[in-house]
Scaffold this active site. Structure first.
Site, PDB file in Angstrom:
ATOM      1  N   ALA A  98       0.882  -1.166   0.027  1.00  0.00           N
ATOM      2  CA  ALA A  98       0.188  -0.068  -0.072  1.00  0.00           C
ATOM      3  C   ALA A  98       0.895   1.202   0.077  1.00  0.00           C
ATOM      4  O   ALA A  98       1.012   2.008   0.980  1.00  0.00           O
ATOM      5  CB  ALA A  98      -0.779   0.012   1.290  1.00  0.00           C
ATOM      6  N   ALA A  99       1.528   1.379  -1.085  1.00  0.00           N
ATOM      7  CA  ALA A  99       2.714   2.374  -1.232  1.00  0.00           C
ATOM      8  C   ALA A  99       2.531   3.734  -1.146  1.00  0.00           C
ATOM      9  O   ALA A  99       3.426   4.496  -0.426  1.00  0.00           O
ATOM     10  CB  ALA A  99       3.604   1.807  -2.623  1.00  0.00           C
ATOM     11  N   ALA A 100       1.440   4.412  -1.690  1.00  0.00           N
ATOM     12  CA  ALA A 100       1.185   5.712  -1.990  1.00  0.00           C
ATOM     13  C   ALA A 100       1.035   6.123  -0.496  1.00  0.00           C
ATOM     14  O   ALA A 100       0.216   5.656   0.319  1.00  0.00           O
ATOM     15  CB  ALA A 100       0.205   6.004  -2.792  1.00  0.00           C
ATOM     16  N   PRO A 101       1.288   7.517  -0.235  1.00  0.00           N
ATOM     17  CA  PRO A 101       2.118   8.445  -0.863  1.00  0.00           C
ATOM     18  C   PRO A 101       3.541   8.109  -1.138  1.00  0.00           C
ATOM     19  O   PRO A 101       4.211   8.960  -1.924  1.00  0.00           O
ATOM     20  CB  PRO A 101       1.872   9.885  -0.298  1.00  0.00           C
ATOM     21  CG  PRO A 101       1.678   9.399   1.189  1.00  0.00           C
ATOM     22  CD  PRO A 101       1.213   8.065   1.180  1.00  0.00           C
ATOM     23  N   LYS A 148       7.502   5.490   2.796  1.00  0.00           N
ATOM     24  CA  LYS A 148       8.167   4.367   3.381  1.00  0.00           C
ATOM     25  C   LYS A 148       8.894   3.422   2.307  1.00  0.00           C
ATOM     26  O   LYS A 148      10.119   3.044   2.268  1.00  0.00           O
ATOM     27  CB  LYS A 148       7.104   3.437   4.164  1.00  0.00           C
ATOM     28  CG  LYS A 148       6.699   4.143   5.334  1.00  0.00           C
ATOM     29  CD  LYS A 148       5.462   3.155   5.939  1.00  0.00           C
ATOM     30  CE  LYS A 148       4.696   4.149   6.927  1.00  0.00           C
ATOM     31  NZ  LYS A 148       4.177   5.224   6.575  1.00  0.00           N
ATOM     32  N   ASP A 201      -0.249   0.179  -5.335  1.00  0.00           N
ATOM     33  CA  ASP A 201      -1.142   0.974  -4.924  1.00  0.00           C
ATOM     34  C   ASP A 201      -2.444   0.902  -5.784  1.00  0.00           C
ATOM     35  O   ASP A 201      -2.281   0.647  -7.017  1.00  0.00           O
ATOM     36  CB  ASP A 201      -0.859   2.331  -4.672  1.00  0.00           C
ATOM     37  CG  ASP A 201      -1.514   3.141  -3.480  1.00  0.00           C
ATOM     38  OD1 ASP A 201      -1.078   2.892  -2.531  1.00  0.00           O
ATOM     39  OD2 ASP A 201      -2.670   3.674  -3.859  1.00  0.00           O
ATOM     40  N   ARG A 215      -2.231   8.619  -7.261  1.00  0.00           N
ATOM     41  CA  ARG A 215      -1.222   8.667  -6.250  1.00  0.00           C
ATOM     42  C   ARG A 215       0.160   8.086  -6.821  1.00  0.00           C
ATOM     43  O   ARG A 215       1.180   8.429  -6.372  1.00  0.00           O
ATOM     44  CB  ARG A 215      -1.923   8.159  -4.925  1.00  0.00           C
ATOM     45  CG  ARG A 215      -2.660   9.063  -4.158  1.00  0.00           C
ATOM     46  CD  ARG A 215      -3.742   8.366  -3.262  1.00  0.00           C
ATOM     47  NE  ARG A 215      -3.101   7.440  -2.064  1.00  0.00           N
ATOM     48  CZ  ARG A 215      -2.899   7.709  -1.206  1.00  0.00           C
ATOM     49  NH1 ARG A 215      -3.228   8.994  -0.507  1.00  0.00           N
ATOM     50  NH2 ARG A 215      -2.210   6.995   0.097  1.00  0.00           N
ATOM     51  N   CYS A 218      -1.499   3.866  11.170  1.00  0.00           N
ATOM     52  CA  CYS A 218      -1.366   5.204  11.943  1.00  0.00           C
ATOM     53  C   CYS A 218      -2.703   5.235  12.683  1.00  0.00           C
ATOM     54  O   CYS A 218      -3.390   6.129  12.810  1.00  0.00           O
ATOM     55  CB  CYS A 218      -1.324   6.157  11.173  1.00  0.00           C
ATOM     56  SG  CYS A 218      -2.205   6.387  10.051  1.00  0.00           S
TER      57      CYS A 218
END
Length: 451
Positions: A269-272, A275, A293, A298, A389
């Site tokens: 789940a790369a975007a933005p 990481k 993603d 994005r 988060c």
């Protein structure tokens, strides 16, 4: 403030608030979209003020809506036309928070209502604005505190009721209040040195020379911004990609994963992209990162950022992280799962109003699908980080237990160098950061392995 022909400042703010609500954009992206249509000599000044308005209205929305609902009597702000509701929020914010003279605040709202709606609606809003002006907020809050203490906290600190109940269960009353207070403080900025282009000592020297005072942090390539004369995003090194803005806890994920140069890494789940980019720097641009993603837009923004940062070992893939499979397995996986974002209220206050019990259940289902899929993509002996988060145990520790008991992953007893430990029987093996304790986003990290 008359910005440009026939469009007022209040309309700009109301348009942005509508995009935040209906399209679930961040206040920053909503304003970017609105300001594409804005011209005039006051444009940049207005943009800064509009951002402050949108950010603060979203931050204090529960308190603003409490004032409006108290004078509406019998109906609520949610029953009104959404655009009209946002105009009332702007007017209430101006009178009770910015202390704009009530006659000026009311007049600017009425002008927009007359243009967008009709005379009878303008008359209704005019009467409401006069009641809002006279409303004694402190007296009403005192009455609410005697009647329902949880609801009082929810309104007083402007947080969803479920969140207030949740943090009181986690911490007890006094510490829960400290977290609510902390979420409403100005955002703390952290900068990460892009080690493909510089190192943290050189970055610290450069920032110092440019009037930015920083402190070292528990994350070796990250600095805490203490004060600045010029916003760091205006500095040349930022424009050259020598550093990025990244939250402290978020920047800890790549260090916990510890990818080596030459490895194959998957980000589900790369975007933005923060990481992904951090892992690329730790890998010295060697090996391969496949960044997946579901949002094409994005991913395109990530592509631009990669050029700026000098990243060459990332392959972008437009796919769903719940089902993406590659023909070859991966050495390491980053799964920073989509979540309730309940740890980011200080940074993105608009997310406070987006989640209820049903939506959280649906997102937990997505998180579990992604954990199953991560397992399928990981080689035997390969390691992964699972992070969110979120403050919630059902999105964090319970999902790790699901991964261990139902998926077949093992929890790695990692030596976390800072932060707190978590909850349940695995609490001593996972990482937690809290806004009120660590001055960053509330955050969760666990390290897992496929046996």
């Amino acid at each position: 403030m008359e910005l440009f022909y026939r469009v007022s400042f209040q309309e700009v703010v109301a348009d942005a608030l509508m995009l935040v609500e209906e399209r679930e954009l961040s206040s920053k992206h909503a304003l970017e979209r609105v300001f594409k249509r804005v011209v005039g000599k006051d444009r940049e000044k207005a943009r800064g003020l509009a951002h402050a308005y949108v950010f603060e209205i979203e931050k204090w929305r529960a308190k603003i809506d409490f004032i409006i609902n108290s004078v509406l009597k019998g109906s609520t702000v949610e029953d009104l036309d959404p655009y009209l509701a946002n105009l009332l929020r702007i007017g209430t914010f101006e009178i009770h928070f910015r202390k704009v003279p009530p006659a000026i605040a009311t007049d600017s709202i009425i002008r927009v209502v007359k243009e967008k709606f009709d005379f009878s609606r303008a008359k209704f809003v005019n009467a409401l604005m006069h009641s809002i002006e006279k409303f004694d907020v402190e007296k009403a809050l005192k009455r609410l505190k005697e009647k329902d203490r949880i609801e009082w906290l929810s309104v007083r600190f402007s947080h969803p009721r479920w969140y207030v109940e949740y943090v009181i269960d986690l911490f007890g009353y006094d510490e829960a209040v400290r977290l609510l207070l902390s979420n409403n403080k100005p955002q703390r900025y952290y900068v990460r040195a892009n080690t493909l282009k510089t190192d943290v000592d050189s970055l610290r020297d450069y920032l110092e020379e440019n009037g930015v005072r920083t402190a070292l942090t528990p994350v070796p390539d990250v600095l805490k911004v203490l004060e600045y004369k010029t916003p760091v995003t205006r500095l040349d090194w930022y424009k050259q990609g020598k550093f990025v803005i990244q939250d402290l806890a978020s920047a800890y994920v790549a260090h916990v994963l510890n990818p080596d140069p030459g490895e194959r890494v998957l980000d589900l789940a790369a975007a933005p992209g923060s990481k992904t980019f951090h892992a690329a720097a730790l890998m010295e641009n060697r090996g391969e990162i496949v960044a997946v993603d579901y949002s094409y837009d994005r991913l395109m923004r990530m592509k631009e950022k990669m050029k700026l940062l000098g990243i060459k070992n990332v392959k972008l893939v437009h796919a769903d992280g719940q089902s993406f499979r590659d023909k070859d397995k991966f050495d390491k996986i980053i799964l920073d799962a989509p979540c309730s974002s309940s740890g980011t209220y200080r940074q993105f206050p608009e997310v406070k109003w987006r989640f209820d019990g049903e939506k959280i259940k649906r997102i937990i289902s997505v998180q579990r699908n992604m954990l199953r899929n991560a397992y399928e993509n990981l080689r035997n002996g390969g390691e992964m980080t699972y992070s969110t988060c979120s403050i919630r145990i059902d999105e964090d520790e319970e999902n790790v237990l699901f991964a261990v008991n139902r998926v077949g992953l093992e929890l790695v007893p990692y030596e976390f160098s800072w932060g707190d430990r978590g909850f349940l029987e695995i609490g001593d093996k996972v990482f937690r950061a809290w806004t009120h304790r660590h001055d960053c986003n509330s955050f969760f990290i666990a390290k897992l392995r496929r046996g």
